[in-house]
Design a protein around this motif. Structure first.
Motif, mmCIF file in Angstrom:
data_model
loop_
_atom_site.group_PDB
_atom_site.id
_atom_site.type_symbol
_atom_site.label_atom_id
_atom_site.label_comp_id
_atom_site.label_asym_id
_atom_site.label_seq_id
_atom_site.Cartn_x
_atom_site.Cartn_y
_atom_site.Cartn_z
ATOM 1 N N TYR A 118 39.886 32.608 75.684
ATOM 2 C CA TYR A 118 39.534 31.411 74.910
ATOM 3 C C TYR A 118 39.945 31.636 73.460
ATOM 4 C CZ TYR A 118 36.759 28.912 78.403
ATOM 5 O OH TYR A 118 36.349 28.197 79.511
ATOM 6 N N ARG A 119 40.705 30.708 72.907
ATOM 7 C CA ARG A 119 41.115 30.850 71.502
ATOM 8 C C ARG A 119 39.915 30.800 70.576
ATOM 9 N NH1 ARG A 119 46.631 27.218 71.533
ATOM 10 N NH2 ARG A 119 47.813 28.734 72.729
ATOM 11 N N ASP A 120 38.989 29.919 70.884
ATOM 12 C CA ASP A 120 37.754 29.822 70.110
ATOM 13 C C ASP A 120 36.616 30.299 71.005
ATOM 14 O OD1 ASP A 120 35.494 29.178 68.677
ATOM 15 O OD2 ASP A 120 36.160 27.148 68.157
ATOM 16 N N GLN A 121 36.048 31.461 70.691
ATOM 17 C CA GLN A 121 34.995 32.027 71.526
ATOM 18 C C GLN A 121 33.733 31.157 71.555
ATOM 19 O OE1 GLN A 121 34.921 35.169 73.546
ATOM 20 N NE2 GLN A 121 37.003 34.341 73.479
ATOM 21 N N ASN A 122 33.625 30.216 70.618
ATOM 22 C CA ASN A 122 32.501 29.279 70.653
ATOM 23 C C ASN A 122 32.610 28.311 71.829
ATOM 24 O OD1 ASN A 122 31.178 30.203 68.277
ATOM 25 N ND2 ASN A 122 32.741 29.155 67.059
ATOM 26 N N ASP A 123 33.804 28.223 72.447
ATOM 27 C CA ASP A 123 34.013 27.327 73.575
ATOM 28 C C ASP A 123 33.715 27.979 74.928
ATOM 29 O OD1 ASP A 123 34.828 25.314 71.856
ATOM 30 O OD2 ASP A 123 36.958 25.828 72.026
ATOM 31 N N VAL A 124 33.404 29.271 74.916
ATOM 32 C CA VAL A 124 33.131 29.978 76.174
ATOM 33 C C VAL A 124 31.856 29.411 76.803
ATOM 34 C CG1 VAL A 124 32.575 32.207 77.220
ATOM 35 C CG2 VAL A 124 34.252 32.094 75.373
ATOM 36 N N PRO A 125 31.906 29.021 78.094
ATOM 37 C CA PRO A 125 30.715 28.470 78.748
ATOM 38 C C PRO A 125 29.561 29.482 78.775
ATOM 39 C CG PRO A 125 32.669 28.114 80.094
ATOM 40 C CD PRO A 125 33.073 29.026 78.972
ATOM 41 N N GLU A 126 28.357 28.954 78.748
ATOM 42 C CA GLU A 126 27.162 29.803 78.700
ATOM 43 C C GLU A 126 27.063 30.715 79.924
ATOM 44 O OE1 GLU A 126 24.069 31.582 76.961
ATOM 45 O OE2 GLU A 126 25.283 30.023 76.015
ATOM 46 N N GLN B 290 40.115 29.746 82.913
ATOM 47 C CA GLN B 290 40.407 30.338 81.608
ATOM 48 C C GLN B 290 39.495 31.557 81.470
ATOM 49 O OE1 GLN B 290 42.758 29.927 79.699
ATOM 50 N NE2 GLN B 290 42.270 30.094 77.575
#
Length: 196
Positions: A57-65, A52
């Motif tokens: 990502y629909r929610d940018q808070n879900d982007v891996p560090e 992905q």
């Protein structure tokens, strides 16, 4: 002017030759006082392949560090060098996957040098020819010179020392060009910003 440079390693194969080629590029860029970091698909996170892309990502808070950290490095770099083998007359999937994980805007209006290699006599030149339009679509400007390394086996030590004078001279030419383009484009960016 010292620049921030990223060197992207394109191979994830066991016994890959590109790691030593990339070390040589890092060493040469460091010798001319650039701040250099190697982006290795086996070490940055994930498994080196797109599942992905960051910008999807629909929610940018879900982007891996690891994606956020790597993207920040890409955004803050002044220039890039791509070190790629040739797979089946084209680019390796690890290289395209790593680069495709991040938004084109992160790379835009920055130069990139190309270093290609193969175990055969063509030196990965077909990968370089595929790399130019691919990198352009991401917003990078590739430098005129590329370093083509045929029959790569035995030409680089594990520390990145090159024992072939012709190859070393061509690598140094890529370093000079990426340094020149990087400085020129950074000067324009600081004076006028980038075209919108």
């Amino acid at each position: 002017m010292s620049l921030r440079m990223l060197v992207f390693l394109g191979s994830t194969r066991e016994g890959r030759m590109g790691e030593n080629v990339a070390k040589c590029v890092v060493n040469l860029l460091s010798e001319v006082k650039h701040e250099v970091e190697l982006i290795d698909p086996l070490k940055i996170g994930g498994d080196g392949h797109v599942h992905q892309p960051m910008h999807f990502y629909r929610d940018q808070n879900d982007v891996p560090e690891w994606m956020i950290e790597t993207n920040n490095k890409i955004v803050n770099a002044n220039a890039y060098v791509i070190v790629t083998p040739e797979y089946n007359c084209g680019l390796p999937p690890a290289l395209t996957s790593v680069l495709d994980n991040f938004p084109p805007a992160s790379y835009r209006h920055k130069p990139c040098g190309i270093v290609c290699y193969s175990m055969g006599s063509f030196g990965g030149i077909r990968a370089a020819s595929f790399a130019r339009p691919f990198l352009s679509e991401l917003g990078m400007v590739s430098t005129p010179s590329a370093c083509v390394i045929p029959q790569v086996v035995g030409k680089f030590s594990d520390e990145g020392e090159c024992n072939d004078e012709r190859i070393k001279n061509n690598l140094e030419k890529v370093v000079k060009e990426i340094s020149w383009y990087g400085r020129a484009m950074e000067e324009m960016r600081s004076k006028e910003g980038v075209p919108s």
